[in-house]
Motif scaffolding. Sequence first.
Motif, PDB file in Angstrom:
ATOM      1  N   ASN A  23       0.823  -1.200   0.000  1.00 60.60           N
ATOM      2  CA  ASN A  23       0.000   0.000   0.000  1.00 60.60           C
ATOM      3  C   ASN A  23       0.862   1.256   0.000  1.00 60.60           C
ATOM      4  O   ASN A  23       0.489   2.262  -0.586  1.00 60.60           O
ATOM      5  CB  ASN A  23      -0.936  -0.010   1.213  1.00 60.60           C
ATOM      6  CG  ASN A  23      -2.024   1.040   1.088  1.00 60.60           C
ATOM      7  OD1 ASN A  23      -2.196   1.621   0.029  1.00 60.60           O
ATOM      8  ND2 ASN A  23      -2.730   1.272   2.156  1.00 60.60           N
ATOM      9  N   HIS A  24       2.041   1.210   0.628  1.00 58.65           N
ATOM     10  CA  HIS A  24       2.931   2.362   0.672  1.00 58.65           C
ATOM     11  C   HIS A  24       3.534   2.649  -0.698  1.00 58.65           C
ATOM     12  O   HIS A  24       3.746   3.801  -1.054  1.00 58.65           O
ATOM     13  CB  HIS A  24       4.049   2.131   1.699  1.00 58.65           C
ATOM     14  CG  HIS A  24       3.558   1.995   3.088  1.00 58.65           C
ATOM     15  ND1 HIS A  24       3.050   3.053   3.788  1.00 58.65           N
ATOM     16  CD2 HIS A  24       3.488   0.923   3.919  1.00 58.65           C
ATOM     17  CE1 HIS A  24       2.699   2.654   4.993  1.00 58.65           C
ATOM     18  NE2 HIS A  24       2.954   1.345   5.095  1.00 58.65           N
ATOM     19  N   ILE A  25       3.789   1.602  -1.463  1.00 57.84           N
ATOM     20  CA  ILE A  25       4.368   1.783  -2.790  1.00 57.84           C
ATOM     21  C   ILE A  25       3.366   2.450  -3.717  1.00 57.84           C
ATOM     22  O   ILE A  25       3.706   3.387  -4.445  1.00 57.84           O
ATOM     23  CB  ILE A  25       4.846   0.429  -3.363  1.00 57.84           C
ATOM     24  CG1 ILE A  25       5.997  -0.104  -2.513  1.00 57.84           C
ATOM     25  CG2 ILE A  25       5.273   0.580  -4.823  1.00 57.84           C
ATOM     26  CD1 ILE A  25       6.428  -1.496  -2.882  1.00 57.84           C
ATOM     27  N   THR A  26       2.122   2.004  -3.705  1.00 61.18           N
ATOM     28  CA  THR A  26       1.105   2.609  -4.576  1.00 61.18           C
ATOM     29  C   THR A  26       0.807   4.036  -4.128  1.00 61.18           C
ATOM     30  O   THR A  26       0.565   4.909  -4.963  1.00 61.18           O
ATOM     31  CB  THR A  26      -0.186   1.776  -4.567  1.00 61.18           C
ATOM     32  OG1 THR A  26      -0.663   1.663  -3.230  1.00 61.18           O
ATOM     33  CG2 THR A  26       0.036   0.407  -5.165  1.00 61.18           C
ATOM     34  N   SER A  27       0.827   4.287  -2.834  1.00 56.96           N
ATOM     35  CA  SER A  27       0.587   5.634  -2.341  1.00 56.96           C
ATOM     36  C   SER A  27       1.697   6.574  -2.801  1.00 56.96           C
ATOM     37  O   SER A  27       1.428   7.703  -3.228  1.00 56.96           O
ATOM     38  CB  SER A  27       0.509   5.617  -0.818  1.00 56.96           C
ATOM     39  OG  SER A  27       0.391   6.920  -0.324  1.00 56.96           O
ATOM     40  N   ALA A  28       2.941   6.132  -2.728  1.00 56.91           N
ATOM     41  CA  ALA A  28       4.065   6.952  -3.176  1.00 56.91           C
ATOM     42  C   ALA A  28       3.999   7.155  -4.692  1.00 56.91           C
ATOM     43  O   ALA A  28       4.273   8.250  -5.184  1.00 56.91           O
ATOM     44  CB  ALA A  28       5.380   6.296  -2.789  1.00 56.91           C
TER      45      ALA A  28
END
Length: 85
Positions: free
Chosen positions: A2-7
Amino acid sequence: MNHITSAFFGFIFTLILFFLCLFCVIGFKLVVSYLKSLIKTDKPSPKRQKATAPKKPTNPKNTQTSKSIEINPDEIDRIYVRKSS
Protein backbone atom coordinates in the motif's frame (compact mmCIF):
# COMPACT_ATOMS: atom_id res chain seq x y z
CA MET A 1 2.36 -2.81 -0.94
CA ASN A 2 0.00 0.00 0.00
CA HIS A 3 2.93 2.36 0.67
CA ILE A 4 4.37 1.78 -2.79
CA THR A 5 1.10 2.61 -4.58
CA SER A 6 0.59 5.63 -2.34
CA ALA A 7 4.07 6.95 -3.18
CA PHE A 8 3.54 6.23 -6.88
CA PHE A 9 0.18 8.03 -7.00
CA GLY A 10 1.62 10.93 -5.00
CA PHE A 11 4.42 11.33 -7.53
CA ILE A 12 1.97 11.10 -10.46
CA PHE A 13 -0.36 13.69 -8.90
CA THR A 14 2.61 15.99 -8.27
CA LEU A 15 3.63 15.76 -11.93
CA ILE A 16 0.06 16.38 -13.07
CA LEU A 17 -0.21 19.42 -10.79
CA PHE A 18 3.14 20.76 -12.04
CA PHE A 19 2.14 20.51 -15.71
CA LEU A 20 -1.30 21.94 -14.98
CA CYS A 21 0.31 24.98 -13.32
CA LEU A 22 2.83 25.27 -16.16
CA PHE A 23 0.10 25.30 -18.81
CA CYS A 24 -1.94 27.82 -16.80
CA VAL A 25 1.00 30.23 -16.52
CA ILE A 26 1.97 29.90 -20.18
CA GLY A 27 -1.66 30.28 -21.26
CA PHE A 28 -2.12 33.35 -19.08
CA LYS A 29 1.02 34.97 -20.50
CA LEU A 30 -0.12 34.25 -24.06
CA VAL A 31 -3.54 35.77 -23.40
CA VAL A 32 -2.02 38.87 -21.80
CA SER A 33 0.45 39.37 -24.65
CA TYR A 34 -2.35 38.92 -27.20
CA LEU A 35 -4.53 41.48 -25.42
CA LYS A 36 -1.62 43.92 -25.24
CA SER A 37 -1.09 43.59 -28.98
CA LEU A 38 -4.79 44.33 -29.58
CA ILE A 39 -4.79 47.37 -27.30
CA LYS A 40 -1.51 48.73 -28.65
CA THR A 41 -2.04 51.93 -30.59
CA ASP A 42 0.05 53.03 -33.55
CA LYS A 43 2.49 55.42 -31.93
CA PRO A 44 5.54 56.51 -33.90
CA SER A 45 8.54 54.52 -32.86
CA PRO A 46 11.47 56.36 -31.24
CA LYS A 47 13.60 55.57 -34.30
CA ARG A 48 11.26 57.49 -36.58
CA GLN A 49 11.15 60.61 -34.42
CA LYS A 50 13.46 63.50 -35.07
CA ALA A 51 16.58 63.62 -32.99
CA THR A 52 16.37 66.36 -30.38
CA ALA A 53 19.29 68.20 -28.89
CA PRO A 54 20.24 67.10 -25.39
CA LYS A 55 18.97 69.36 -22.65
CA LYS A 56 21.51 71.61 -21.02
CA PRO A 57 21.47 71.86 -17.24
CA THR A 58 19.48 74.86 -16.09
CA ASN A 59 21.57 75.53 -13.00
CA PRO A 60 25.32 75.65 -13.66
CA LYS A 61 26.07 75.41 -9.91
CA ASN A 62 24.84 71.81 -9.80
CA THR A 63 27.18 70.54 -12.48
CA GLN A 64 30.09 68.50 -11.21
CA THR A 65 33.51 68.61 -12.75
CA SER A 66 35.91 65.73 -12.50
CA LYS A 67 39.53 66.32 -11.61
CA SER A 68 42.34 64.11 -12.76
CA ILE A 69 45.74 63.71 -11.24
CA GLU A 70 48.81 61.76 -12.21
CA ILE A 71 50.24 59.30 -9.69
CA ASN A 72 53.64 57.70 -9.83
CA PRO A 73 53.15 54.13 -8.49
CA ASP A 74 56.83 53.83 -7.56
CA GLU A 75 56.58 56.62 -5.01
CA ILE A 76 53.15 55.95 -3.46
CA ASP A 77 52.04 52.86 -1.52
CA ARG A 78 48.43 53.74 -0.69
CA ILE A 79 45.86 56.25 -1.85
CA TYR A 80 43.16 57.52 0.49
CA VAL A 81 40.11 59.16 -1.02
CA ARG A 82 37.69 61.19 1.06
CA LYS A 83 34.25 61.94 -0.29
CA SER A 84 33.51 65.64 -0.18
CA SER A 85 29.99 66.84 0.32
